[in-house]
Motif scaffolding. Structure first.
Motif, mmCIF file in Angstrom:
data_model
loop_
_atom_site.group_PDB
_atom_site.id
_atom_site.type_symbol
_atom_site.label_atom_id
_atom_site.label_comp_id
_atom_site.label_asym_id
_atom_site.label_seq_id
_atom_site.Cartn_x
_atom_site.Cartn_y
_atom_site.Cartn_z
ATOM 1 N N ASN A 101 6.813 16.234 -27.230
ATOM 2 C CA ASN A 101 7.202 17.592 -26.852
ATOM 3 C C ASN A 101 7.831 17.637 -25.455
ATOM 4 O O ASN A 101 7.608 18.575 -24.684
ATOM 5 N N GLY A 102 8.596 16.594 -25.134
ATOM 6 C CA GLY A 102 9.284 16.552 -23.850
ATOM 7 C C GLY A 102 8.458 16.027 -22.694
ATOM 8 O O GLY A 102 8.953 15.968 -21.559
ATOM 9 N N CYS A 103 7.223 15.632 -22.935
ATOM 10 C CA CYS A 103 6.373 15.125 -21.850
ATOM 11 C C CYS A 103 6.754 13.689 -21.498
ATOM 12 O O CYS A 103 7.267 12.939 -22.330
ATOM 13 N N VAL A 114 0.667 11.515 -17.335
ATOM 14 C CA VAL A 114 1.411 12.226 -18.378
ATOM 15 C C VAL A 114 1.738 13.603 -17.822
ATOM 16 O O VAL A 114 0.830 14.377 -17.483
ATOM 17 N N ARG A 115 3.017 13.892 -17.731
ATOM 18 C CA ARG A 115 3.472 15.160 -17.149
ATOM 19 C C ARG A 115 4.278 15.933 -18.182
ATOM 20 O O ARG A 115 5.164 15.384 -18.838
ATOM 21 N N CYS A 116 3.963 17.234 -18.307
ATOM 22 C CA CYS A 116 4.662 18.115 -19.235
ATOM 23 C C CYS A 116 5.209 19.317 -18.462
ATOM 24 O O CYS A 116 4.613 19.757 -17.478
ATOM 25 N N SER A 134 -7.821 13.074 -13.281
ATOM 26 C CA SER A 134 -7.337 14.184 -12.466
ATOM 27 C C SER A 134 -6.457 15.074 -13.333
ATOM 28 O O SER A 134 -5.563 14.576 -14.029
ATOM 29 N N ILE A 135 -6.712 16.385 -13.307
ATOM 30 C CA ILE A 135 -5.941 17.360 -14.082
ATOM 31 C C ILE A 135 -5.377 18.391 -13.116
ATOM 32 O O ILE A 135 -6.110 18.917 -12.267
ATOM 33 N N LYS A 136 -4.085 18.677 -13.252
ATOM 34 C CA LYS A 136 -3.457 19.579 -12.285
ATOM 35 C C LYS A 136 -2.360 20.400 -12.949
ATOM 36 O O LYS A 136 -1.541 19.868 -13.707
ATOM 37 N N LEU A 137 -2.358 21.704 -12.667
ATOM 38 C CA LEU A 137 -1.271 22.594 -13.054
ATOM 39 C C LEU A 137 -0.386 22.858 -11.844
ATOM 40 O O LEU A 137 -0.866 22.891 -10.707
ATOM 41 N N ASP A 138 0.913 23.058 -12.084
ATOM 42 C CA ASP A 138 1.827 23.376 -10.990
ATOM 43 C C ASP A 138 1.519 24.775 -10.444
ATOM 44 O O ASP A 138 0.987 25.635 -11.171
ATOM 45 N N PRO A 139 1.862 25.040 -9.189
ATOM 46 C CA PRO A 139 1.678 26.395 -8.643
ATOM 47 C C PRO A 139 2.549 27.406 -9.398
ATOM 48 O O PRO A 139 3.629 27.069 -9.899
ATOM 49 N N VAL A 140 2.072 28.633 -9.459
ATOM 50 C CA VAL A 140 2.851 29.705 -10.085
ATOM 51 C C VAL A 140 4.034 30.040 -9.186
ATOM 52 O O VAL A 140 3.888 30.157 -7.959
ATOM 53 N N PRO A 149 2.046 28.823 -14.545
ATOM 54 C CA PRO A 149 2.587 27.553 -14.058
ATOM 55 C C PRO A 149 3.630 27.014 -15.038
ATOM 56 O O PRO A 149 3.502 27.189 -16.256
ATOM 57 N N GLN A 150 4.650 26.347 -14.507
ATOM 58 C CA GLN A 150 5.720 25.819 -15.341
ATOM 59 C C GLN A 150 5.612 24.309 -15.560
ATOM 60 O O GLN A 150 6.609 23.637 -15.811
ATOM 61 N N GLY A 151 4.414 23.824 -15.488
ATOM 62 C CA GLY A 151 4.189 22.407 -15.745
ATOM 63 C C GLY A 151 2.777 22.007 -15.372
ATOM 64 O O GLY A 151 2.027 22.767 -14.749
ATOM 65 N N GLY A 152 2.410 20.806 -15.791
ATOM 66 C CA GLY A 152 1.087 20.282 -15.462
ATOM 67 C C GLY A 152 1.003 18.816 -15.828
ATOM 68 O O GLY A 152 1.875 18.273 -16.531
ATOM 69 N N GLU A 153 -0.024 18.153 -15.323
ATOM 70 C CA GLU A 153 -0.146 16.715 -15.556
ATOM 71 C C GLU A 153 -1.588 16.271 -15.579
ATOM 72 O O GLU A 153 -2.493 16.971 -15.075
ATOM 73 N N VAL A 154 -1.801 15.105 -16.168
ATOM 74 C CA VAL A 154 -3.096 14.430 -16.098
ATOM 75 C C VAL A 154 -2.849 13.012 -15.597
ATOM 76 O O VAL A 154 -1.827 12.391 -15.922
ATOM 77 N N VAL A 155 -3.754 12.518 -14.782
ATOM 78 C CA VAL A 155 -3.705 11.152 -14.268
ATOM 79 C C VAL A 155 -5.059 10.519 -14.544
ATOM 80 O O VAL A 155 -6.108 11.150 -14.312
ATOM 81 N N PHE A 156 -5.035 9.290 -15.034
ATOM 82 C CA PHE A 156 -6.304 8.612 -15.336
ATOM 83 C C PHE A 156 -6.064 7.107 -15.379
ATOM 84 O O PHE A 156 -4.944 6.642 -15.628
ATOM 85 N N PRO A 157 -7.117 6.317 -15.144
ATOM 86 C CA PRO A 157 -6.984 4.868 -15.265
ATOM 87 C C PRO A 157 -7.161 4.448 -16.722
ATOM 88 O O PRO A 157 -7.913 5.074 -17.482
ATOM 89 N N VAL A 158 -6.471 3.396 -17.109
ATOM 90 C CA VAL A 158 -6.579 2.877 -18.479
ATOM 91 C C VAL A 158 -7.214 1.499 -18.406
ATOM 92 O O VAL A 158 -6.634 0.565 -17.834
ATOM 93 N N ARG A 159 -8.410 1.395 -18.984
ATOM 94 C CA ARG A 159 -9.123 0.124 -18.959
ATOM 95 C C ARG A 159 -9.759 -0.120 -20.327
ATOM 96 O O ARG A 159 -9.954 0.802 -21.113
ATOM 97 N N THR A 160 -10.067 -1.370 -20.592
ATOM 98 C CA THR A 160 -10.637 -1.747 -21.887
ATOM 99 C C THR A 160 -11.910 -0.955 -22.169
ATOM 100 O O THR A 160 -12.787 -0.849 -21.309
ATOM 101 N N GLY A 161 -11.987 -0.407 -23.354
ATOM 102 C CA GLY A 161 -13.163 0.372 -23.761
ATOM 103 C C GLY A 161 -13.006 1.868 -23.577
ATOM 104 O O GLY A 161 -13.863 2.637 -24.007
#
Length: 203
Positions: A101-103, A114-116, A134-140, A149-161
């Motif tokens: 969906n454009g992300c 992942v940013r949308c 970490s979860i964050k929405l852009d400022p209005v 908000p016109q966008g938002g993102e999630v950041v996370f580490p990717v590890r086995t398990g």
């Protein structure tokens, strides 16, 4: 005496020849055998016999979708700063079958973002390992007609398990403007112990 025996032998030979001719004629005149009705047990059995002896090549099983390849540090590395993503972030593709969906999907070492973009209401983590997430929405913005908000993102580490699922809630537009909220994106990330890399699927 010889004449009588010869007559008997001739009659027996003629009788046998007539019986043979009658049997041959009956086989020629007999109607052809009818095939078993389509879908009947007999038809299925015949088909199974033909397939068994056909010697055709069996269809190959579909190949497993490729896993993402990340450069994982031996030790857990610190979370990248926000400014690092625009400089060091490496673009990646979501796992096959995704409709993002454009992300956008990026990674720095074992960290993934992942940013949308679009009108967003909420981003939530539905389940999984919360460590480092970490979860964050852009400022209005200043536009009073777009109060979300016109966008938002999630950041996370990717590890086995790891196993995680996120949901973006977006805004639907009606004839009176932004009228309702709906699911914009579901993101799942998993890295099973026996896989070489993680699966990051968006839909």
């Amino acid at each position: 005496m010889k004449t009588k025996k010869g007559t008997i032998g001739f009659v027996a030979l003629a009788f046998a020849g007539g019986a043979l001719f009658t049997g041959w004629a009956s086989a020629e005149d007999a109607p052809p055998a009818q095939e078993a009705p389509f879908g009947s047990v007999a038809a299925l059995e015949d088909a199974g016999t033909e397939d068994a002896g056909g010697g055709g090549d069996a269809e190959a099983a579909p190949a497993a979708p490729p896993k993402q390849t990340l450069t994982i540090s031996a030790d857990k590395s610190p979370r990248p700063k926000d400014a690092d993503w625009d400089v060091l972030g490496v673009e990646m593709s979501f796992s096959p079958g995704s409709t993002p969906n454009g992300c956008r999907l990026q990674h720095i070492r074992e960290w993934v973002r992942v940013r949308c973009t679009g009108a967003m209401v909420h981003i939530s983590m539905l389940g999984g390992n919360h460590e480092g997430v970490s979860i964050k929405l852009d400022p209005v913005g200043a536009d009073e007609f777009i109060p979300f908000p016109q966008g938002g993102e999630v950041v996370f580490p990717v590890r086995t398990g790891d196993r995680r699922v996120f949901e973006w809630i977006g805004v639907e537009f009606g004839y009176k403007g932004m009228t309702s909220a709906s699911s914009f994106l579901i993101l799942s990330e998993s890295w099973l112990p026996w896989d070489e890399g993680p699966t990051i699927y968006a839909r």
